[in-house]
Scaffold this motif. Structure first.
Motif, PDB file in Angstrom:
ATOM      1  N   HIS A  84       0.901  -1.156   0.000  1.00  0.00           N
ATOM      2  CA  HIS A  84       0.000   0.000   0.000  1.00  0.00           C
ATOM      3  C   HIS A  84       0.936   1.201   0.000  1.00  0.00           C
ATOM      4  O   HIS A  84       1.806   1.302   0.874  1.00  0.00           O
ATOM      5  CB  HIS A  84      -0.881  -0.001   1.247  1.00  0.00           C
ATOM      6  CG  HIS A  84      -1.913   1.086   1.306  1.00  0.00           C
ATOM      7  ND1 HIS A  84      -3.259   0.806   1.355  1.00  0.00           N
ATOM      8  CD2 HIS A  84      -1.808   2.429   1.329  1.00  0.00           C
ATOM      9  CE1 HIS A  84      -3.948   1.951   1.418  1.00  0.00           C
ATOM     10  NE2 HIS A  84      -3.063   2.957   1.398  1.00  0.00           N
ATOM     11  N   LEU A  85       0.799   2.073  -0.973  1.00  0.00           N
ATOM     12  CA  LEU A  85       1.676   3.230  -1.090  1.00  0.00           C
ATOM     13  C   LEU A  85       1.793   3.947   0.242  1.00  0.00           C
ATOM     14  O   LEU A  85       0.777   4.222   0.889  1.00  0.00           O
ATOM     15  CB  LEU A  85       1.131   4.185  -2.153  1.00  0.00           C
ATOM     16  CG  LEU A  85       1.920   5.469  -2.371  1.00  0.00           C
ATOM     17  CD1 LEU A  85       3.293   5.167  -2.955  1.00  0.00           C
ATOM     18  CD2 LEU A  85       1.155   6.411  -3.273  1.00  0.00           C
ATOM     19  N   HIS A  86       3.011   4.213   0.674  1.00  0.00           N
ATOM     20  CA  HIS A  86       3.223   4.949   1.916  1.00  0.00           C
ATOM     21  C   HIS A  86       4.526   5.726   1.855  1.00  0.00           C
ATOM     22  O   HIS A  86       5.516   5.270   1.303  1.00  0.00           O
ATOM     23  CB  HIS A  86       3.176   4.043   3.155  1.00  0.00           C
ATOM     24  CG  HIS A  86       4.095   2.871   3.134  1.00  0.00           C
ATOM     25  ND1 HIS A  86       3.898   1.758   2.336  1.00  0.00           N
ATOM     26  CD2 HIS A  86       5.229   2.628   3.833  1.00  0.00           C
ATOM     27  CE1 HIS A  86       4.867   0.879   2.557  1.00  0.00           C
ATOM     28  NE2 HIS A  86       5.687   1.391   3.453  1.00  0.00           N
ATOM     29  N   LEU A  87       4.473   6.914   2.418  1.00  0.00           N
ATOM     30  CA  LEU A  87       5.611   7.821   2.477  1.00  0.00           C
ATOM     31  C   LEU A  87       6.146   7.828   3.898  1.00  0.00           C
ATOM     32  O   LEU A  87       5.426   8.176   4.838  1.00  0.00           O
ATOM     33  CB  LEU A  87       5.160   9.234   2.077  1.00  0.00           C
ATOM     34  CG  LEU A  87       6.144  10.383   2.296  1.00  0.00           C
ATOM     35  CD1 LEU A  87       7.391  10.200   1.438  1.00  0.00           C
ATOM     36  CD2 LEU A  87       5.462  11.713   1.986  1.00  0.00           C
ATOM     37  N   HIS A  88       7.403   7.398   4.052  1.00  0.00           N
ATOM     38  CA  HIS A  88       8.085   7.495   5.342  1.00  0.00           C
ATOM     39  C   HIS A  88       8.652   8.910   5.447  1.00  0.00           C
ATOM     40  O   HIS A  88       9.306   9.382   4.511  1.00  0.00           O
ATOM     41  CB  HIS A  88       9.271   6.529   5.432  1.00  0.00           C
ATOM     42  CG  HIS A  88       8.916   5.089   5.415  1.00  0.00           C
ATOM     43  ND1 HIS A  88       8.814   4.341   6.566  1.00  0.00           N
ATOM     44  CD2 HIS A  88       8.659   4.244   4.388  1.00  0.00           C
ATOM     45  CE1 HIS A  88       8.515   3.100   6.250  1.00  0.00           C
ATOM     46  NE2 HIS A  88       8.417   3.008   4.923  1.00  0.00           N
ATOM     47  N   VAL A  89       8.439   9.568   6.578  1.00  0.00           N
ATOM     48  CA  VAL A  89       9.052  10.867   6.831  1.00  0.00           C
ATOM     49  C   VAL A  89       9.766  10.733   8.174  1.00  0.00           C
ATOM     50  O   VAL A  89       9.136  10.461   9.197  1.00  0.00           O
ATOM     51  CB  VAL A  89       8.019  12.011   6.862  1.00  0.00           C
ATOM     52  CG1 VAL A  89       8.729  13.355   6.899  1.00  0.00           C
ATOM     53  CG2 VAL A  89       7.079  11.942   5.661  1.00  0.00           C
ATOM     54  N   MET A  90      11.105  10.870   8.123  1.00  0.00           N
ATOM     55  CA  MET A  90      11.931  10.615   9.289  1.00  0.00           C
ATOM     56  C   MET A  90      12.753  11.843   9.629  1.00  0.00           C
ATOM     57  O   MET A  90      13.427  12.394   8.755  1.00  0.00           O
ATOM     58  CB  MET A  90      12.866   9.436   9.016  1.00  0.00           C
ATOM     59  CG  MET A  90      12.114   8.145   8.749  1.00  0.00           C
ATOM     60  SD  MET A  90      13.194   6.849   8.109  1.00  0.00           S
ATOM     61  CE  MET A  90      13.231   7.296   6.362  1.00  0.00           C
ATOM     62  N   GLY A  91      12.691  12.250  10.886  1.00  0.00           N
ATOM     63  CA  GLY A  91      13.439  13.419  11.320  1.00  0.00           C
ATOM     64  C   GLY A  91      14.209  13.151  12.592  1.00  0.00           C
ATOM     65  O   GLY A  91      13.862  12.271  13.368  1.00  0.00           O
ATOM     66  N   GLY A  92      15.238  13.927  12.782  1.00  0.00           N
ATOM     67  CA  GLY A  92      16.082  13.784  13.953  1.00  0.00           C
ATOM     68  C   GLY A  92      17.482  13.444  13.517  1.00  0.00           C
ATOM     69  O   GLY A  92      17.766  13.325  12.323  1.00  0.00           O
ATOM     70  N   PRO A  93      18.376  13.255  14.456  1.00  0.00           N
ATOM     71  CA  PRO A  93      19.768  12.982  14.123  1.00  0.00           C
ATOM     72  C   PRO A  93      19.926  11.711  13.271  1.00  0.00           C
ATOM     73  O   PRO A  93      19.394  10.675  13.616  1.00  0.00           O
ATOM     74  CB  PRO A  93      20.436  12.787  15.487  1.00  0.00           C
ATOM     75  CG  PRO A  93      19.541  13.509  16.438  1.00  0.00           C
ATOM     76  CD  PRO A  93      18.149  13.362  15.890  1.00  0.00           C
ATOM     77  N   ARG A  94      20.624  11.856  12.149  1.00  0.00           N
ATOM     78  CA  ARG A  94      20.944  10.759  11.247  1.00  0.00           C
ATOM     79  C   ARG A  94      19.782   9.785  11.060  1.00  0.00           C
ATOM     80  O   ARG A  94      19.900   8.591  11.361  1.00  0.00           O
ATOM     81  CB  ARG A  94      22.180  10.034  11.734  1.00  0.00           C
ATOM     82  CG  ARG A  94      23.427  10.898  11.737  1.00  0.00           C
ATOM     83  CD  ARG A  94      24.653  10.195  12.265  1.00  0.00           C
ATOM     84  NE  ARG A  94      24.808   8.848  11.769  1.00  0.00           N
ATOM     85  CZ  ARG A  94      25.493   8.523  10.672  1.00  0.00           C
ATOM     86  NH1 ARG A  94      26.086   9.441   9.961  1.00  0.00           N
ATOM     87  NH2 ARG A  94      25.600   7.275  10.300  1.00  0.00           N
ATOM     88  N   PRO A  95      18.630  10.238  10.534  1.00  0.00           N
ATOM     89  CA  PRO A  95      17.454   9.360  10.424  1.00  0.00           C
ATOM     90  C   PRO A  95      17.653   8.189   9.483  1.00  0.00           C
ATOM     91  O   PRO A  95      16.910   7.233   9.540  1.00  0.00           O
ATOM     92  CB  PRO A  95      16.353  10.289   9.919  1.00  0.00           C
ATOM     93  CG  PRO A  95      17.073  11.410   9.265  1.00  0.00           C
ATOM     94  CD  PRO A  95      18.371  11.572  10.032  1.00  0.00           C
ATOM     95  N   TRP A  96      18.672   8.210   8.637  1.00  0.00           N
ATOM     96  CA  TRP A  96      18.906   7.108   7.713  1.00  0.00           C
ATOM     97  C   TRP A  96      19.775   6.025   8.322  1.00  0.00           C
ATOM     98  O   TRP A  96      19.976   4.989   7.737  1.00  0.00           O
ATOM     99  CB  TRP A  96      19.577   7.645   6.436  1.00  0.00           C
ATOM    100  CG  TRP A  96      20.796   8.436   6.769  1.00  0.00           C
ATOM    101  CD1 TRP A  96      22.068   7.967   6.911  1.00  0.00           C
ATOM    102  CD2 TRP A  96      20.858   9.820   7.083  1.00  0.00           C
ATOM    103  NE1 TRP A  96      22.906   8.987   7.279  1.00  0.00           N
ATOM    104  CE2 TRP A  96      22.198  10.133   7.384  1.00  0.00           C
ATOM    105  CE3 TRP A  96      19.913  10.843   7.120  1.00  0.00           C
ATOM    106  CZ2 TRP A  96      22.606  11.408   7.730  1.00  0.00           C
ATOM    107  CZ3 TRP A  96      20.327  12.115   7.458  1.00  0.00           C
ATOM    108  CH2 TRP A  96      21.655  12.388   7.756  1.00  0.00           C
TER     109      TRP A  96
END
Length: 115
Positions: free
Chosen positions: A100-112
């Motif tokens: 199901h199409l979904h967009l991850h939005v990640m914030g904060g120190p080094r989110p990757w």
């Protein structure tokens, strides 16, 4: 509205599975990821079932634009001030876990960087 009775995100939209919602309107739902990769990690999904980016058509352009605009608003509201990352995984090779199409939005120190 098209839904898939076997889809976990469609079940979240229908209220059959609980989520920690941060936003909801007629077209979109945003909620905290249950396995976050960053201090702030939300998913933004369309309420209509679109399996992945492969299934996106011109008719979905406004919906995708709304998802992006909402992501900026939510990051501000959730206190993310030093940047964030957008990720849309597509298909098996793209590491998409929920069809199901979904967009991850990640914030904060080094989110990757998980771990």
């Amino acid at each position: 509205m098209h839904t898939d009775s076997n889809c976990i995100f469609c079940k979240i939209v229908a209220g059959q599975i609980p989520s920690r919602k941060v936003y909801e309107d007629d077209e979109l739902l945003a909620f905290h990821d249950i396995a976050p990769w960053a201090p702030v990690h939300v998913l933004i999904i369309p309420k209509v079932h679109i399996a992945s980016m492969v299934d996106v058509a011109e008719a979905h352009a406004a919906l995708l634009g709304r998802m992006m605009v909402l992501s900026a608003r939510l990051m501000r509201e959730l206190g993310v001030t030093n940047g964030y990352r957008h990720v849309i995984n597509t298909g098996r090779d793209g590491m998409q876990e929920v069809p199901h199409l979904h967009l991850h939005v990640m914030g904060g120190p080094r989110p990757w960087s998980k771990g």
